[in-house]
Write a protein that holds these residues in place. Sequence first.
Motif, short mmCIF file in Angstrom:
data_model
loop_
_atom_site.label_atom_id
_atom_site.label_comp_id
_atom_site.label_asym_id
_atom_site.label_seq_id
_atom_site.Cartn_x
_atom_site.Cartn_y
_atom_site.Cartn_z
N MET A 132 1.09 -0.69 0.17
CA MET A 132 -0.17 -0.27 -0.13
C MET A 132 0.74 1.39 0.20
N ASP A 133 0.82 1.87 -0.21
CA ASP A 133 1.71 3.44 -1.13
C ASP A 133 0.69 3.80 0.57
N ARG A 134 2.03 5.28 0.53
CA ARG A 134 1.25 6.39 1.57
C ARG A 134 0.84 7.52 0.91
N VAL A 135 0.24 8.24 1.79
CA VAL A 135 -0.51 9.69 1.55
C VAL A 135 0.06 10.34 1.27
N LYS A 136 -0.04 11.35 0.32
CA LYS A 136 1.36 12.36 0.22
C LYS A 136 0.57 13.56 0.72
N VAL A 137 1.41 14.82 1.91
CA VAL A 137 0.19 15.40 2.34
C VAL A 137 1.38 16.51 2.44
N SER A 138 0.93 17.61 2.13
CA SER A 138 1.42 19.13 2.54
C SER A 138 0.71 19.91 3.90
N PRO A 139 1.29 20.96 4.36
CA PRO A 139 0.69 21.33 4.87
C PRO A 139 -0.25 22.66 4.83
N TYR A 140 -1.72 23.45 5.53
CA TYR A 140 -2.70 23.81 4.75
C TYR A 140 -2.02 25.02 5.85
N SER A 141 -2.65 24.67 7.20
CA SER A 141 -2.63 25.59 8.04
C SER A 141 -2.07 24.85 9.64
N LYS A 142 -2.58 25.92 10.34
CA LYS A 142 -2.16 24.77 11.68
C LYS A 142 -2.79 23.58 12.09
N ASP A 143 -1.89 22.71 12.14
CA ASP A 143 -2.43 21.25 12.52
C ASP A 143 -3.88 20.82 11.19
N ARG A 144 -3.05 21.11 10.50
CA ARG A 144 -4.76 20.72 9.05
C ARG A 144 -3.31 20.33 7.56
N TYR A 145 -3.61 19.16 7.00
CA TYR A 145 -2.98 19.40 5.56
C TYR A 145 -3.77 18.58 4.39
N PHE A 146 -3.41 19.11 3.45
CA PHE A 146 -4.13 18.73 1.81
C PHE A 146 -3.33 18.05 1.83
N LEU A 147 -4.28 16.83 0.40
CA LEU A 147 -3.51 16.09 -0.07
C LEU A 147 -3.25 16.59 -1.50
N LEU A 148 -1.89 16.29 -1.43
CA LEU A 148 -1.00 16.20 -2.83
C LEU A 148 -1.30 16.06 -4.14
N GLU A 149 -2.06 14.48 -4.22
CA GLU A 149 -2.61 14.17 -4.92
C GLU A 149 -3.61 12.62 -4.80
N GLU A 150 -4.35 13.05 -5.89
CA GLU A 150 -5.97 12.07 -5.12
C GLU A 150 -4.99 10.30 -4.39
N TYR A 151 -5.73 9.79 -3.41
CA TYR A 151 -5.49 8.26 -2.96
C TYR A 151 -6.10 7.26 -2.67
N SER A 152 -6.03 6.51 -3.49
CA SER A 152 -7.11 5.18 -3.76
C SER A 152 -6.98 4.14 -2.36
N TYR A 153 -7.36 3.49 -2.31
CA TYR A 153 -7.44 2.19 -0.79
C TYR A 153 -8.61 1.63 -1.09
N LYS A 154 -9.15 0.29 -1.56
CA LYS A 154 -9.67 -0.69 -1.94
C LYS A 154 -10.96 0.45 -2.88
N ASP A 155 -11.69 0.59 -2.91
CA ASP A 155 -12.89 1.13 -3.70
C ASP A 155 -12.91 2.97 -3.11
N ILE A 156 -12.15 3.49 -2.25
CA ILE A 156 -12.70 4.19 -2.04
C ILE A 156 -10.97 5.49 -2.65
N THR A 157 -11.31 6.11 -3.04
CA THR A 157 -10.49 7.40 -3.23
C THR A 157 -10.84 8.83 -3.16
N VAL A 158 -9.90 8.97 -2.67
CA VAL A 158 -9.64 10.90 -2.08
C VAL A 158 -8.97 11.47 -2.39
N PRO A 159 -9.85 13.01 -3.05
CA PRO A 159 -9.19 13.24 -4.06
C PRO A 159 -8.37 14.19 -3.61
N LYS A 160 -7.98 14.97 -4.34
CA LYS A 160 -6.39 15.92 -4.04
C LYS A 160 -7.46 16.65 -3.64
N TRP A 161 -6.53 17.96 -2.64
CA TRP A 161 -7.33 19.15 -2.33
C TRP A 161 -7.90 18.40 -0.19
#
Length: 116
Positions: A1-30
């Motif tokens: 399983m690949d690891r999610v790639k994130v970047s800081p967004y604000s205090k204690d918050r991060y956003f995804l740098l690219e789409e991330y998938s696991y089984k039937d779920i796809t978490v969108p970029k941003w």
Amino acid sequence: MDRVKVSPYSKDRYFLLEEYSYKDITVPKWFITNGANIPRVFWSIFPPNSPEYLSAVVIHDYMCKNVELYGYEKADRYLYEAMIEIGVSKWKAKLFYTCCKYYHFLCSFSGATSRP
């Protein structure tokens, strides 16, 4: 399983740098996450944004934010399964799973939402 790639967004918050998938779920970029909702007193033991389990937490966050599509039961199960798949110890994965199940159980009685 690949690891999610994130970047800081604000205090204690991060956003995804690219789409991330696991089984039937796809978490969108941003998608924005705050990591695991762990009480501050436990942060020295279980940091909320630990790379050890952050990938599984992002999946869980996304599913909980879209609970009407996935349900808490499936979100909690996927959290546990993803944690095991990325190499988190079984006791730790079970602890996170049990805490989430208990929290969602309590929310169902109080009418509260899963996220503050």
